[in-house]
Design an enzyme around this catalytic site. Structure first.
Site, PDB file in Angstrom:
ATOM      1  N   ASN A  62      -7.341  -3.414  14.222  1.00 59.58           N
ATOM      2  CA  ASN A  62      -8.720  -3.660  13.789  1.00 59.58           C
ATOM      3  C   ASN A  62      -8.820  -4.840  12.822  1.00 59.58           C
ATOM      4  OD1 ASN A  62      -7.634  -2.678  11.444  1.00 59.58           O
ATOM      5  ND2 ASN A  62      -8.917  -0.853  11.305  1.00 59.58           N
ATOM      6  N   ASP A  75       0.809  -1.218   0.000  1.00 61.20           N
ATOM      7  CA  ASP A  75       0.000   0.000   0.000  1.00 61.20           C
ATOM      8  C   ASP A  75       0.846   1.274   0.000  1.00 61.20           C
ATOM      9  OD1 ASP A  75       0.940  -0.399   2.605  1.00 61.20           O
ATOM     10  OD2 ASP A  75      -1.018  -0.979   3.378  1.00 61.20           O
ATOM     11  N   HIS A 133      -7.086  -5.209  10.031  1.00 59.42           N
ATOM     12  CA  HIS A 133      -6.816  -4.948   8.608  1.00 59.42           C
ATOM     13  C   HIS A 133      -5.527  -5.634   8.166  1.00 59.42           C
ATOM     14  CE1 HIS A 133      -4.471  -0.888   9.279  1.00 59.42           C
ATOM     15  NE2 HIS A 133      -3.671  -1.912   9.396  1.00 59.42           N
TER      16      HIS A 133
END
Ligand code: PGA
Length: 225
Positions: free
Chosen positions: A106, A37, A108
């Site tokens: 979380n 990313d 991800h």
């Protein structure tokens, strides 16, 4: 073809890779890399961008060829095209052989935040409130953390032939437990890894603490020494 990750977690891995390279044990001359990313709006001159991070942590110290390095551009003026091109480049390289992953609190993986569709390929994502808070430590203030990023999608990650997920620290313990034993659901994106055929999870004792405390006795998904 290596899928690489950023964040605090893989820094140790990058150190080992660098020292193995220095010792002549490995070479990156035939490696093609694809990072997970990149933040929207940051270019390679920004010391918070992931391309900058990768150069500092690994690429500048090893013999990887410049044109074998792939990280989505966060400053492309056609983000959709950038995403499509990224998928094309991965396909052209023959797919990812080994994808390294960290995991967010979380759940991800990459920047695939909770509740995104599992079928997404490389795409533009809005960062979760919790991710922005977690990553604020790399910026001078929380307000400076970009709100968007380009991320490989869950589908892209699931196509990697082999996956190695790393995690450390107590704050990841319940996420790791949910990833291994929870429902496979976009609420916890990493849970999708339960159905990937070749995943290795490497965690320290703190991140394993809930697994060690609560491993269901009739399950044999994992073996903990
Ligand atoms: P961290 O980030 O390694 O900095 O904890 C992991 C992630 O958000 O994927």
């Amino acid at each position: 073809v290596l899928g690489l990750a950023t964040g605090s977690t893989p820094i140790g891995t990058d150190k080992y890779l660098k020292s193995m390279y220095m010792d002549g044990l490995i070479s990156f001359s035939r490696v093609t890399s694809f990072n997970l990313d990149e933040y929207i709006g940051l270019n390679e001159n920004s010391d918070q961008s992931y391309i900058y991070f990768m150069k500092q942590e690994l690429f500048n110290a090893v013999d990887i060829k410049e044109d074998h390095i792939h990280i989505p551009s966060g400053v492309s003026n056609d983000i959709q095209q950038e995403c499509r091109q990224y998928e094309t480049d991965i396909r052209k390289a023959g797919g990812i052989d080994l994808q390294l992953l960290g995991i967010g609190r979380n759940g991800h993986i990459g920047f695939n935040e909770p509740d995104l569709k599992f079928e997404a390929s490389t795409h533009l994502v809005s960062l979760d409130e919790d991710t922005i808070k977690a990553n604020a430590r790399f910026f001078s203030s929380e307000a400076e953390v970009p709100k968007e990023a380009i991320s490989m999608g869950i589908k892209t990650i699931m196509h990697a032939k082999k996956i190695v997920l790393l995690a450390s620290g107590k704050e990841k313990a319940s996420t790791i437990y949910q990833m291994v034993y929870g429902d496979i659901h976009p609420e916890l994106p990493a849970s999708v890894l339960q159905i990937h055929p070749d995943v290795t999870v490497i965690i320290d004792e703190a991140a394993a603490s809930e697994l060690l405390a609560q491993t269901p006795s009739d399950e044999n998904y994992i073996h903990i020494e």
